[in-house]
Design a protein around this motif. Structure first.
Motif, PDB file in Angstrom:
ATOM      1  N   HIS A  17      12.244  -5.064  -1.928  1.00 31.93           N
ATOM      2  CA  HIS A  17      12.035  -4.077  -2.992  1.00 31.93           C
ATOM      3  C   HIS A  17      12.639  -2.727  -2.645  1.00 31.93           C
ATOM      4  O   HIS A  17      12.846  -2.418  -1.463  1.00 31.93           O
ATOM      5  CB  HIS A  17      10.536  -3.904  -3.273  1.00 31.93           C
ATOM      6  N   ASP A  70      10.722   0.289   4.643  1.00 29.03           N
ATOM      7  CA  ASP A  70       9.844  -0.666   3.959  1.00 29.03           C
ATOM      8  C   ASP A  70      10.506  -1.104   2.658  1.00 29.03           C
ATOM      9  O   ASP A  70      10.706  -0.288   1.762  1.00 29.03           O
ATOM     10  CB  ASP A  70       8.484   0.007   3.698  1.00 29.03           C
ATOM     11  N   GLY A  71      10.852  -2.382   2.572  1.00 33.60           N
ATOM     12  CA  GLY A  71      11.456  -2.909   1.356  1.00 33.60           C
ATOM     13  C   GLY A  71      12.964  -2.828   1.363  1.00 33.60           C
ATOM     14  O   GLY A  71      13.651  -3.844   1.452  1.00 33.60           O
ATOM     15  N   GLU A 105       7.104  -3.428  -6.281  1.00 35.87           N
ATOM     16  CA  GLU A 105       6.403  -4.181  -5.234  1.00 35.87           C
ATOM     17  C   GLU A 105       5.196  -3.419  -4.727  1.00 35.87           C
ATOM     18  O   GLU A 105       4.165  -4.002  -4.416  1.00 35.87           O
ATOM     19  CB  GLU A 105       7.356  -4.475  -4.072  1.00 35.87           C
ATOM     20  N   GLU A 106       5.313  -2.093  -4.627  1.00 33.41           N
ATOM     21  CA  GLU A 106       4.259  -1.324  -3.947  1.00 33.41           C
ATOM     22  C   GLU A 106       2.956  -1.251  -4.737  1.00 33.41           C
ATOM     23  O   GLU A 106       1.886  -1.132  -4.158  1.00 33.41           O
ATOM     24  CB  GLU A 106       4.757   0.093  -3.629  1.00 33.41           C
ATOM     25  N   HIS A 148      12.101  -7.985   6.548  1.00 37.73           N
ATOM     26  CA  HIS A 148      11.200  -6.843   6.345  1.00 37.73           C
ATOM     27  C   HIS A 148      10.777  -6.291   7.698  1.00 37.73           C
ATOM     28  O   HIS A 148      10.773  -7.013   8.691  1.00 37.73           O
ATOM     29  CB  HIS A 148       9.955  -7.312   5.570  1.00 37.73           C
ATOM     30  N   GLN A 191       5.539  -3.625   9.880  1.00 37.97           N
ATOM     31  CA  GLN A 191       4.487  -2.732   9.380  1.00 37.97           C
ATOM     32  C   GLN A 191       3.218  -2.804  10.215  1.00 37.97           C
ATOM     33  O   GLN A 191       2.131  -2.435   9.755  1.00 37.97           O
ATOM     34  CB  GLN A 191       4.152  -3.015   7.903  1.00 37.97           C
ATOM     35  N   HIS A 206       3.782  -9.585   0.342  1.00 39.56           N
ATOM     36  CA  HIS A 206       5.211  -9.361   0.125  1.00 39.56           C
ATOM     37  C   HIS A 206       5.653 -10.197  -1.069  1.00 39.56           C
ATOM     38  O   HIS A 206       4.994 -11.174  -1.430  1.00 39.56           O
ATOM     39  CB  HIS A 206       6.014  -9.782   1.363  1.00 39.56           C
TER      40      HIS A 206
HETATM   41 ZN    ZN Z   1       7.499  -3.753   1.587  1.00 38.35          ZN
END
Ligand code: ZN
Length: 421
Positions: A88, A99-100, A133-134, A194, A197, A362
């Motif tokens: 994303h 992130d993404g 996505e978030e 990805h 995290q 995800h």
């Molecule tokens: Zn993500």
């Protein structure tokens, strides 16, 4: 092409890093992060940049009705279902640079590398940029991939509203990304690259996380009822103190998590107590419990253990209890063959690796329910994500994209000795 050997081919780490830096300028925050909420003007700019880059790499770009963008590189046989990667482009309000978008640009880098080497795959390859996505601007999270896989309807997705009452569908149209493709075209396999995290890979000194699946979840709300009474006049042995029952439960939940280590997670995140007065024995207590585990059978065991302990604590202390199971999400096991392909690619490239379970949701989790799917994780510094200080090293970025290149090449090749896939 299955007889060809492309083991010497590597992605261009410097070009990938430069693309990540270029994209991070869109929505850059003063503290080094990125704020690029779904379907804002900044999201449109990042989509436009991705589309420009994809077209420059010779891709055909299509957009579906929920705004998912697909950059497609033709295969030798374009009638075959494509191998897809992607992630994303939206972020949290105080999000990071990786992130993404790392998964999107990692996929683009794979296509650019194939161009550099003049490699044509049997199957087409696609890089997806999934919508919202978030879940930060429009709830819930992962709407684009949910609609794509049929987990949510298109009408549901388009009708989501932000805090100002603007609908996802109207905002898609406003930024020019309300496409006309019906969501959900056939795919042969999917791989999402990805950042982890979390802190596991960095702490272990491993470059690649072979993601075997994502955790399932169970959420509960528990009410414990005793009797409000005078803190001075009520002797200890006759008290029915709901807060003491709650306290025992909090410790039990924590012990349950430790007992199931390293895969279990058990959390009490919210409590309420009443009347919440310093000289009244609390007659009312309420708490939330959240369990996570990659194995449904273990979640079932934790569920049974929690119910038994709530009943035991209540009976022993003369309390009443009510347990409500309010939400459950089944674990997502990734496809064993796709997972094995990631493992093999990491080993072949000489990267240290470990199997890992995704603690976060995800887009790949939706895809996995319909398409053979796996994920590739790279470490992030200090395990920090959803944070402006989120960071990775150029070497990690390069390693993850090299693994992605290998698994996509392998998945996109068709055996020609009579067993066409
Ligand atoms: Zn993500």
């Amino acid at each position: 092409m299955s007889n060809d050997n492309f083991d010497h081919v590597r992605i261009d780490g410097a070009r990938l890093w430069q693309s990540l830096a270029g994209m991070a300028r869109i929505g850059a925050t003063e503290r080094g992060g990125v704020c690029r909420l779904a379907l804002t003007d900044l999201d449109r700019q990042s989509r436009d940049l991705f589309v420009d880059w994809a077209r420059a790499a010779g891709c055909d770009v299509r957009v579906d009705r929920i705004g998912n963008v697909f950059a497609r590189r033709a295969g030798r046989d374009d009638r075959l279902a494509p191998v897809l990667t992607g992630s994303h482009g939206d972020t949290q309000p105080t999000g990071g640079r990786f992130d993404g978008i790392y998964g999107v640009l990692g996929g683009l880098e794979v296509l650019r590398t194939l161009d550099d080497h003049g490699i044509r795959t049997d199957r087409p390859l696609e890089v997806a940029l999934w919508t919202n996505e978030e879940g930060s601007r429009f709830a819930p999270a992962m709407i684009g991939s949910a609609v794509f896989t049929g987990a949510s309807t298109l009408d549901y997705g388009l009708s989501r509203q932000d805090a100002d009452g603007l609908s996802l569908g109207d905002e898609l149209a406003r930024i020019g990304y309300a496409g006309d493709e019906a969501p959900g075209h056939p795919l042969h396999a999917a791989f999402e690259l990805h950042i982890e995290q979390g802190p596991i890979l960095e702490a272990a000194g491993h470059t690649i996380g072979v993601v075997t699946g994502a955790q399932g979840q169970r959420w509960y709300e528990i009410t414990v009822t005793g009797v409000d009474s005078h803190a001075g006049t009520t002797p200890m042995e006759v008290r029915r103190d709901a807060l003491v029952g709650l306290a025992e439960l909090v410790l039990f939940v924590n012990r349950l998590g430790h007992a199931g280590a390293p895969q279990a997670r058990a959390t009490v995140g919210r409590v309420e107590v009443g009347p919440n007065s310093r000289n009244v024995i609390p007659g009312h207590a309420w708490l939330t419990v959240e369990f996570r585990h990659p194995d449904e059978a273990m979640l079932e065991e934790m569920d049974a253990a929690l119910r038994a302990e709530v009943a035991r604590i209540a009976a022993a202390a003369g309390l009443q209890s009510r347990l409500e199971a309010i939400f459950r999400y089944a674990p997502v096991p990734f496809d064993p063959a796709c997972v094995a392909a990631v493992r093999k690619a990491a080993t072949g490239l000489g990267y240290s690796r470990q199997d890992i379970v995704s603690g976060a949701g995800h887009d790949a989790c939706h895809l996995a329910r319909r398409v053979p799917t796996a994920m590739i994780f790279v470490p992030c510094i200090g395990g920090l994500s959803h944070n402006e200080a989120e960071d990775i090293t150029p070497a990690w970025a390069e390693a993850g994209a090299n693994v992605l290149l290998r698994v996509m090449l392998a998945a996109a090749s068709v055996e020609r000795n009579g067993s066409a896939a």
